[in-house]
Scaffold this motif. Structure first.
Motif, PDB file in Angstrom:
ATOM      1  N   TRP A 484       0.847  -1.192   0.000  1.00 34.68           N
ATOM      2  CA  TRP A 484       0.000   0.000   0.000  1.00 34.68           C
ATOM      3  C   TRP A 484       0.882   1.242   0.000  1.00 34.68           C
ATOM      4  N   GLN A 485       0.631   2.166  -0.926  1.00 33.18           N
ATOM      5  CA  GLN A 485       1.447   3.380  -1.030  1.00 33.18           C
ATOM      6  C   GLN A 485       0.539   4.609  -1.058  1.00 33.18           C
ATOM      7  N   GLU A 486       0.972   5.619  -0.358  1.00 32.06           N
ATOM      8  CA  GLU A 486       0.151   6.826  -0.213  1.00 32.06           C
ATOM      9  C   GLU A 486       0.681   7.952  -1.099  1.00 32.06           C
ATOM     10  N   ARG A 487      -0.239   8.785  -1.618  1.00 33.18           N
ATOM     11  CA  ARG A 487       0.139   9.984  -2.378  1.00 33.18           C
ATOM     12  C   ARG A 487      -0.717  11.160  -1.903  1.00 33.18           C
ATOM     13  N   SER A 488      -0.258  12.371  -2.214  1.00 36.40           N
ATOM     14  CA  SER A 488      -0.961  13.550  -1.722  1.00 36.40           C
ATOM     15  C   SER A 488      -1.630  14.356  -2.831  1.00 36.40           C
ATOM     16  N   ASP A 489      -1.446  13.934  -4.101  1.00 31.41           N
ATOM     17  CA  ASP A 489      -2.058  14.670  -5.194  1.00 31.41           C
ATOM     18  C   ASP A 489      -2.853  13.717  -6.087  1.00 31.41           C
ATOM     19  N   GLY A 490      -3.432  14.258  -7.155  1.00 31.77           N
ATOM     20  CA  GLY A 490      -4.211  13.439  -8.071  1.00 31.77           C
ATOM     21  C   GLY A 490      -5.628  13.225  -7.567  1.00 31.77           C
ATOM     22  N   PRO A 491      -6.428  12.475  -8.328  1.00 25.85           N
ATOM     23  CA  PRO A 491      -7.823  12.229  -7.946  1.00 25.85           C
ATOM     24  C   PRO A 491      -7.943  11.509  -6.607  1.00 25.85           C
ATOM     25  N   VAL A 492      -8.842  11.990  -5.767  1.00 26.84           N
ATOM     26  CA  VAL A 492      -9.033  11.373  -4.451  1.00 26.84           C
ATOM     27  C   VAL A 492      -9.695  10.007  -4.583  1.00 26.84           C
ATOM     28  N   HIS A 493     -10.603   9.859  -5.540  1.00 30.72           N
ATOM     29  CA  HIS A 493     -11.410   8.639  -5.614  1.00 30.72           C
ATOM     30  C   HIS A 493     -10.829   7.613  -6.594  1.00 30.72           C
ATOM     31  N   GLN A 494      -9.517   7.552  -6.684  1.00 32.91           N
ATOM     32  CA  GLN A 494      -8.887   6.622  -7.629  1.00 32.91           C
ATOM     33  C   GLN A 494      -7.723   5.894  -6.971  1.00 32.91           C
ATOM     34  N   ILE A 495      -7.641   4.584  -7.191  1.00 32.58           N
ATOM     35  CA  ILE A 495      -6.511   3.780  -6.724  1.00 32.58           C
ATOM     36  C   ILE A 495      -5.794   3.227  -7.951  1.00 32.58           C
ATOM     37  N   ASP A 496      -4.495   3.495  -8.036  1.00 32.29           N
ATOM     38  CA  ASP A 496      -3.693   2.996  -9.153  1.00 32.29           C
ATOM     39  C   ASP A 496      -3.138   1.618  -8.793  1.00 32.29           C
ATOM     40  N   ILE A 497      -3.340   0.641  -9.677  1.00 36.91           N
ATOM     41  CA  ILE A 497      -2.847  -0.725  -9.458  1.00 36.91           C
ATOM     42  C   ILE A 497      -1.650  -0.957 -10.381  1.00 36.91           C
ATOM     43  N   GLU A 498      -0.548  -1.398  -9.809  1.00 42.45           N
ATOM     44  CA  GLU A 498       0.666  -1.608 -10.594  1.00 42.45           C
ATOM     45  C   GLU A 498       1.338  -2.895 -10.138  1.00 42.45           C
ATOM     46  N   VAL A 499       1.708  -3.717 -11.083  1.00 46.47           N
ATOM     47  CA  VAL A 499       2.472  -4.943 -10.773  1.00 46.47           C
ATOM     48  C   VAL A 499       3.955  -4.569 -10.706  1.00 46.47           C
ATOM     49  N   VAL A 500       4.554  -4.799  -9.552  1.00 52.90           N
ATOM     50  CA  VAL A 500       5.958  -4.427  -9.339  1.00 52.90           C
ATOM     51  C   VAL A 500       6.832  -5.587  -9.845  1.00 52.90           C
ATOM     52  N   PRO A 501       7.694  -5.354 -10.824  1.00 53.47           N
ATOM     53  CA  PRO A 501       8.531  -6.447 -11.341  1.00 53.47           C
ATOM     54  C   PRO A 501       9.667  -6.808 -10.367  1.00 53.47           C
ATOM     55  N   GLY A 502      10.230  -7.946 -10.583  1.00 56.00           N
ATOM     56  CA  GLY A 502      11.465  -8.332  -9.884  1.00 56.00           C
ATOM     57  C   GLY A 502      11.242  -9.149  -8.646  1.00 56.00           C
ATOM     58  N   ARG A 503      10.063  -9.672  -8.421  1.00 53.43           N
ATOM     59  CA  ARG A 503       9.891 -10.505  -7.230  1.00 53.43           C
ATOM     60  C   ARG A 503       9.783 -11.948  -7.586  1.00 53.43           C
TER      61      ARG A 503
END
Length: 503
Positions: A484-503
């Motif tokens: 889970w990662q937090e950000r302070s800008d961008g749309p409030v009602h949106q969650i970005d899903i990203e597959v992190v490579p290298g695991r």
């Protein structure tokens, strides 16, 4: 109750704002920006771009980004300021906004060049509304070329004055000319009225001459700017003061009034304080409040105003007002207190079209009658033509109010890019559950993956622990791991899903 009116002008190189105050309270606001100058009243030589036979209408190119819309079947309506329409001109039908006049216009063909006048500014995706009936307002009269008719403003109620004005104008009108005598003509000298006839006649002749040398689409004649229109139409006997903040605008107002009513120059006041003029008159906060749906009443009740594409709804609520006697009396007093504020807000927000007011239900017929009487009295103050029908069994009052351009909300705001103008956004739970369903849909493809879910800090704070844990449990069941990662800008009602490579 006597109404004290004043006008307050805030002028800058980019914008002109003029406020009409009644008893110190903001009731109407007029705004003209250098990028949004009104076209209403302007006359164009246009070209018929497309005929819509099924709708008896046409699109007419007038040189703007959007073609104007023209009703072809309009022989009985003449586009005039509704406050200048006489009772007899309405033909006994109070639902008409303009006088019923026997004028038949010839049909048009695609590609034909025609003379048209803008009667409504573009609103939203719609282009300007046009009319082939041309009219020119003067100080005391409105000229209607091609119509042999003389009407008297409905607000001139004295029978002797009506007769004087009618006979005078009929005696000076030429064949093919029609006039409406405006409210401002009350008590004016004969020579001043005749001078207005001559001025308007010359204006029409000049327009016809210039039109001959122009190629369509072209602007033929431009109406007054906002400041001049207000001076012509609103600065009347009942306006006690006219405040102006900018030096050059003050001089322009003094010069204009000196030529029309030199005895009124003393009412023009130059505002020289360092405090912005709209703040000094408490106008700025009224404008901010007019952008909110809820308006609180003095004794604790409230009204809620919502503008939609089809209509405007107004809901009256008792709120914190509990009254002193019984429920019926409390409801009646709340409704009565709401009426002046409802009408004021319609004027201030420039809301038009169909308006539905949901009053609180009243059982006593006398109370219902009193509410409608008060409603009609308040609507008399409205310069725009407004008509209300009797209150229904459900406590609803349906009314129509003439549109005069975009509402204050449409003028001052734009649609939110995130909620697309709905004014609502998905809740934190709705957003996270959407992510949950997407993970479940991916299923086996997520096995062994590390997912980074980036969400706004405000959304993270609103998220219920059980919902977050449910997402983590699903990830474990799929053999995935969530970061889970937090950000302070961008749309409030949106969650970005990203597959992190290298695991």
């Amino acid at each position: 109750m006597e109404v004290r009116r004043s006008l307050v002008v805030n002028a800058t190189p980019l914008e002109m704002r003029i406020a009409l105050l009644e008893n110190g309270q903001l009731c109407e606001l007029f705004i003209e920006r250098t990028t949004q100058v009104s076209q209403v009243g302007d006359v164009y030589k246009g070209r018929v771009a497309k005929l819509l036979q099924g709708m008896q209408s046409a699109f007419v190119a007038i040189g703007g980004a959007k073609d104007g819309f023209l009703y072809l079947d309009e022989p009985e309506t003449h586009r005039l300021p509704s406050e200048e329409v006489s009772e007899e001109d309405e033909g006994g039908d109070s639902s008409l906004e303009f006088p019923a006049l026997p004028v038949t216009l010839p049909p048009v063909k695609e590609g034909e060049e025609i003379l048209v006048q803008v009667v409504k500014d573009p609103i939203g995706s719609k282009g300007p509304r046009l009319s082939r009936h041309i009219s020119f307002p003067g100080r005391f009269l409105v000229l209607m070329p091609g119509i042999e008719h003389v009407g008297i403003s409905r607000k001139i109620t004295n029978p002797q004055e009506r007769e004087r004005l009618r006979n005078l104008i009929k005696g000076h009108a030429l064949p093919g000319e029609g006039f409406i005598v405006r409210t401002a003509a009350i008590g004016e000298k004969d020579e001043d009225l005749v001078s207005d006839v001559a001025y308007l006649r010359e204006l029409w002749a000049d327009l016809q001459a210039s039109c001959q040398n122009l190629q369509a689409p072209s602007l033929v004649w431009k109406d007054f700017r906002l400041l001049q229109k207000v001076l012509r139409d609103l600065f009347r006997e009942e306006v006690s003061s006219f405040w102006v903040d900018r030096d050059d605008t003050y001089r322009e107002v003094v010069d204009f009034v000196s030529r029309l009513h030199p005895e009124w120059v003393g009412r023009i006041k130059h505002f020289t304080s360092d405090l912005p003029i709209f703040e000094a008159f408490a106008i700025e906060k009224e404008i901010d409040a007019a952008r909110q749906p809820k308006v609180f009443l003095r004794h604790g009740g409230s009204i809620v105003i919502n503008q939609t594409e089809a209509l405007v709804s107004v809901d009256v609520n008792t709120g914190k007002f509990v009254g002193k006697k019984d429920l019926e009396e409390t409801v009646f007093l709340t409704n009565m207190e709401a009426i002046p504020e409802v009408v004021r807000q319609l004027r201030l927000r420039n809301l038009g079209g169909i308006v539905v007011i949901d009053f609180i239900d009243m059982m006593d017929p006398a109370h219902r009658e009193a509410v409608m009487k008060r409603m009609q009295e308040e609507l008399e103050r409205d310069r725009n033509h407004a008509r209300a029908v009797e209150i229904s069994d459900f406590g609803l009052v349906e009314m129509t109010r003439k549109r005069t351009g975009p509402s204050l909300e449409r003028l001052l705001t734009s649609a939110c890019p995130h909620c697309e103008g709905s004014g609502r956004r998905p809740s934190a739970e709705t957003v996270v559950l959407g992510v949950y369903r997407e993970m479940a849909r991916q299923g086996e493809r997520l096995r062994g993956a590390q997912l980074r879910l980036t969400l706004h800090s405000e959304l993270k704070t609103a998220l219920q622990p059980d919902t977050r844990e449910g997402v983590n449990q699903l990830a474990r069941a799929l053999g995935a791991h969530i970061l889970w990662q937090e950000r302070s800008d961008g749309p409030v009602h949106q969650i970005d899903i990203e597959v992190v490579p290298g695991r």
